[in-house]
Design an enzyme around this catalytic site. Sequence first.
Site, mmCIF file in Angstrom:
data_model
loop_
_atom_site.group_PDB
_atom_site.id
_atom_site.type_symbol
_atom_site.label_atom_id
_atom_site.label_comp_id
_atom_site.label_asym_id
_atom_site.label_seq_id
_atom_site.Cartn_x
_atom_site.Cartn_y
_atom_site.Cartn_z
ATOM 1 N N LYS A 22 -48.905 7.048 30.981
ATOM 2 C CA LYS A 22 -48.110 7.993 30.172
ATOM 3 C C LYS A 22 -47.396 7.248 29.049
ATOM 4 C CE LYS A 22 -43.803 8.924 31.716
ATOM 5 N NZ LYS A 22 -42.635 8.790 30.846
ATOM 6 N N ASN A 23 -46.802 6.085 29.372
ATOM 7 C CA ASN A 23 -45.973 5.383 28.384
ATOM 8 C C ASN A 23 -46.775 4.613 27.348
ATOM 9 O OD1 ASN A 23 -43.774 6.498 29.563
ATOM 10 N ND2 ASN A 23 -43.058 4.626 30.566
ATOM 11 N N CYS A 116 -29.860 10.635 29.473
ATOM 12 C CA CYS A 116 -30.561 11.262 30.596
ATOM 13 C C CYS A 116 -29.872 10.734 31.847
ATOM 14 C CB CYS A 116 -32.051 10.919 30.569
ATOM 15 S SG CYS A 116 -32.392 9.245 31.053
ATOM 16 N N ARG A 121 -28.926 5.919 26.955
ATOM 17 C CA ARG A 121 -30.192 5.826 26.218
ATOM 18 C C ARG A 121 -30.006 5.911 24.689
ATOM 19 N NH1 ARG A 121 -34.293 7.199 29.812
ATOM 20 N NH2 ARG A 121 -35.687 5.917 28.529
ATOM 21 N N ASP A 307 -38.810 0.465 36.051
ATOM 22 C CA ASP A 307 -39.442 1.720 36.491
ATOM 23 C C ASP A 307 -39.996 1.621 37.906
ATOM 24 O OD1 ASP A 307 -40.794 2.667 33.231
ATOM 25 O OD2 ASP A 307 -38.780 2.650 34.060
ATOM 26 N N LEU A 329 -31.316 -3.103 33.209
ATOM 27 C CA LEU A 329 -31.645 -2.381 31.981
ATOM 28 C C LEU A 329 -30.863 -1.109 31.757
ATOM 29 C CD1 LEU A 329 -34.197 -4.323 32.274
ATOM 30 C CD2 LEU A 329 -35.238 -2.749 30.693
ATOM 31 N N ARG A 399 -43.378 15.089 35.312
ATOM 32 C CA ARG A 399 -43.390 14.563 33.942
ATOM 33 C C ARG A 399 -44.300 13.346 33.830
ATOM 34 N NH1 ARG A 399 -37.616 13.825 31.384
ATOM 35 N NH2 ARG A 399 -39.052 12.897 29.897
HETATM 36 C C1 EPZ Z 1 -39.118 2.869 27.793
HETATM 37 O O1 EPZ Z 1 -37.947 3.595 27.496
HETATM 38 C C2 EPZ Z 1 -39.851 3.677 28.855
HETATM 39 N N1 EPZ Z 1 -40.200 5.003 28.307
HETATM 40 C C3 EPZ Z 1 -38.961 3.837 30.094
HETATM 41 O O2 EPZ Z 1 -39.733 4.492 31.083
HETATM 42 C C4 EPZ Z 1 -38.607 2.441 30.613
HETATM 43 O O3 EPZ Z 1 -37.729 2.576 31.701
HETATM 44 C C5 EPZ Z 1 -37.929 1.637 29.488
HETATM 45 O O4 EPZ Z 1 -38.796 1.575 28.334
HETATM 46 C C6 EPZ Z 1 -37.639 0.195 29.920
HETATM 47 O O5 EPZ Z 1 -38.840 -0.420 30.295
HETATM 48 C C7 EPZ Z 1 -41.269 5.094 27.492
HETATM 49 O O6 EPZ Z 1 -41.939 4.120 27.188
HETATM 50 C C8 EPZ Z 1 -41.577 6.469 26.980
HETATM 51 P P1 EPZ Z 1 -35.724 0.743 25.937
HETATM 52 P P2 EPZ Z 1 -37.056 3.185 26.200
HETATM 53 O O7 EPZ Z 1 -35.475 1.173 24.526
HETATM 54 O O8 EPZ Z 1 -37.922 2.662 25.123
HETATM 55 C C9 EPZ Z 1 -31.117 -0.138 25.378
HETATM 56 C C10 EPZ Z 1 -40.249 6.132 32.644
HETATM 57 O O9 EPZ Z 1 -39.851 6.115 33.813
HETATM 58 N N2 EPZ Z 1 -31.302 0.379 24.010
HETATM 59 O O10 EPZ Z 1 -36.697 -0.357 26.184
HETATM 60 O O11 EPZ Z 1 -36.174 4.343 25.902
HETATM 61 C C11 EPZ Z 1 -31.296 0.946 26.430
HETATM 62 O O12 EPZ Z 1 -30.104 1.657 26.628
HETATM 63 C C12 EPZ Z 1 -39.303 5.790 31.526
HETATM 64 O O13 EPZ Z 1 -41.416 6.338 32.297
HETATM 65 C C13 EPZ Z 1 -30.214 0.364 23.149
HETATM 66 O O14 EPZ Z 1 -29.108 -0.054 23.498
HETATM 67 O O15 EPZ Z 1 -36.188 2.004 26.780
HETATM 68 C C14 EPZ Z 1 -31.703 0.140 27.648
HETATM 69 O O16 EPZ Z 1 -30.546 -0.395 28.243
HETATM 70 C C15 EPZ Z 1 -37.867 5.831 32.004
HETATM 71 N N3 EPZ Z 1 -30.372 0.838 21.880
HETATM 72 C C16 EPZ Z 1 -32.517 -1.017 27.054
HETATM 73 O O17 EPZ Z 1 -32.156 -1.081 25.663
HETATM 74 C C17 EPZ Z 1 -31.587 1.322 21.438
HETATM 75 O O18 EPZ Z 1 -31.688 1.732 20.253
HETATM 76 C C18 EPZ Z 1 -34.026 -0.825 27.154
HETATM 77 O O19 EPZ Z 1 -34.305 0.440 26.614
HETATM 78 C C19 EPZ Z 1 -32.680 1.324 22.335
HETATM 79 C C20 EPZ Z 1 -32.518 0.840 23.620
#
Ligand code: EPZ
Length: 420
Positions: A22-23, A116, A121, A307, A329, A399
Amino acid sequence: MDFLKVHGDRKLNGDISISGAKNSALPLISSTILAKNSVEISNVPNVVDIKTFLKLIKMLNGSYEFENNRAIINTSTINNTVANYDIVKTMRASILVLGPLLSRFGQCEVSLPGGCAIGQRPVDLHIKALLQMGAEIDIKGGYIKAIAPNGLTGTTIMFDKITVTGTENIITAATLAKGKTKIINAAKEPEVVQLCLELKNSGVEIEGIGTDELTIIGRDRELIEYKPIKVIPDRIEAGTYLCAGAITNSKITLKNVNSEHISSIISKLSQMNFKLDVLENEVTINPTNKILPTEIVTTEYPGFPTDMQAQFMALATQAEGTSIIEERLFENRFMHSSELNRLGADIHLKGNIATIYGKTELYGADVMATDLRASSALVLAGLIAKGKTNIHRIYHLDRGYENIEKKLNNIGAKIDRLRE
Ligand code: EPZ
């Protein structure tokens, strides 16, 4: 609303075929906004998030067909660049259209994805990077209103934190920008790698693929002729089913898996005293006489994936000893612990550290899913709990897992999908 009735005390045995990731499919679908042609993507999982993203493409006046895990997407007719709240609130990955829409059309409005269950996020890093590429961005009324009337300009972007969708957004934005973009501290997840490989395969100049430093030579808004794509196997689905084999102490073989993408999960299960037979596209987990406790720290790829944290917490309730999980994370990704405790687990939280005392007998009860991966952890616990476990709010599960009860029932589980 649907709920799952999971009959406990089950042994499993057999093969499970892993679906597309999915991702990986989500950023690939978003990247079709960069294409002049109709794009074919196969091995797309038939899950709610994918259907939502395709609906978004249609709302922008693109078009798609989606049948038998194959999507054909044509974005040449897009003339609306507003991703509205109604759709973004149901799927925060909609933020992935920000980069391609802005670089192709020079303007777009994308609803700020709310937080969420697992955390706030934020998308500040996405926005900061686009500002550095010359975008003018105004955040008003819950929307990111971005313009780049003369297109985006390549520059050096250093991400303060590793962000998967942030990296994906900048890769797609840089593809149609003017000049070179260098991304420092880029995410290296397999889904980021696939996005780069597919773009490169269609003529985009990208270097550093698979490393934390990417260089993309922009095409100054010249669209790409996108070649057909096959989505990589879902590493988190694969890890979830390995945990199903582990928690029920059964022999399960995963087919159509990329074993390299789940090496941290395989290594953790081996540390917990499971013997796994690992081939390139097939992994078998075998029963063990004693599950050992473990220590987990979630981190970015290739480390242990956040995840998979909930699924291993469920497994750790069956280990003989005390396990420790540190979630690095997300700030609120332990909600499944209280639901597991309702089943009889003995889990204690202190900040971002969970301590799981095992081995505990689990007894079926009514529990509530809170997010996508927490839901799968409750299914795993239900498989071994005595009696029946009713898992409510399984829209979270739908989802990201294709036919989860069918795949598990095919190898010996007894899971009914019922209506409240
Ligand atoms: C991706 O989310 C995945 N979703 C998530 O999977 C996964 O948990 C996550 O990466 C971490 O591996 C998809 O790929 C669609 P991040 P993403 O930006 O990109 C902080 C699932 O179960 N951050 O890598 O939203 C954030 O708060 C989902 O399939 C900022 O601070 O995650 C987090 O602490 C859940 N500012 C860390 O970085 C930003 O602008 C990593 O988030 C962006 C992120």
